[in-house]
Scaffold this active site. Sequence first.
Site, mmCIF file in Angstrom:
data_model
loop_
_atom_site.group_PDB
_atom_site.id
_atom_site.type_symbol
_atom_site.label_atom_id
_atom_site.label_comp_id
_atom_site.label_asym_id
_atom_site.label_seq_id
_atom_site.Cartn_x
_atom_site.Cartn_y
_atom_site.Cartn_z
ATOM 1 C CD GLU A 1 -16.825 7.654 -5.614
ATOM 2 O OE1 GLU A 1 -16.607 6.496 -6.032
ATOM 3 O OE2 GLU A 1 -17.903 8.222 -5.775
ATOM 4 C CD GLU B 1 -19.369 -3.002 -12.313
ATOM 5 O OE1 GLU B 1 -19.639 -3.872 -13.169
ATOM 6 O OE2 GLU B 1 -20.004 -1.931 -12.205
HETATM 7 N N1 THU Z 1 -19.820 3.523 -8.490
HETATM 8 C C1 THU Z 1 -18.684 4.170 -8.111
HETATM 9 O O1 THU Z 1 -17.582 3.804 -8.509
HETATM 10 N N2 THU Z 1 -18.803 5.237 -7.287
HETATM 11 C C2 THU Z 1 -19.980 5.702 -6.793
HETATM 12 O O2 THU Z 1 -19.974 6.568 -5.927
HETATM 13 C C3 THU Z 1 -21.238 5.177 -7.307
HETATM 14 C C4 THU Z 1 -21.141 3.895 -8.057
HETATM 15 C C5 THU Z 1 -19.714 2.337 -9.350
HETATM 16 C C6 THU Z 1 -20.032 1.051 -8.663
HETATM 17 C C7 THU Z 1 -20.460 0.178 -9.834
HETATM 18 O O3 THU Z 1 -19.300 -0.411 -10.381
HETATM 19 C C8 THU Z 1 -21.024 1.149 -10.842
HETATM 20 O O4 THU Z 1 -20.601 2.441 -10.429
HETATM 21 C C9 THU Z 1 -22.530 1.111 -10.930
HETATM 22 O O5 THU Z 1 -23.103 1.227 -9.696
#
Ligand code: THU
Length: 136
Positions: free
Chosen positions: A55, A44
């Site tokens: 992913e 993030e």
């Molecule tokens: N997130 C992922 O890593 N993969 C996904 O397919 C859905 C969301 C993460 C992004 C963010 O850091 C957190 O989950 C909340 O959305």
Amino acid sequence: MNKKDLFNLAKEAMKNSYAPYSNYNVGAVLLCENGNIYKGCNVENASYSTTNCAERTALFSAVTNGEKDFEAICVVGGKNGEITDYAMPCGVCRQVLAEFCDADFKVYVGVSEDDIKEYKLCDLLPYSFDKSKLGD
Ligand code: THU
């Protein structure tokens, strides 16, 4: 490499998740057709939209290392690192996977070693837009 192994590797990748804003930690492991594996976690940023999902982190790492052929991905995630539900790949990640992966590419999402669901990419992203639409 079976789906339980992939699940455990995805859990390992989740430990490196950097998610101070959502506290939703995600780990992914991508299995290449040659047997190589690449891990990824969500990363993030204070400028929220620049966040990278687990992913895509795994896929971009694999592509960076010269991989082109992929068999499966396993994704785990949960609030504060607790896996209580299936961590389904977001729409953006489905689209990015579809750039490189065939319709029958497998997507595993797990809650425990004994509770792993399997989907085909084509079922998660039907009627997709892909490079075949762009012609030569
Ligand atoms: N997130 C992922 O890593 N993969 C996904 O397919 C859905 C969301 C993460 C992004 C963010 O850091 C957190 O989950 C909340 O959305």
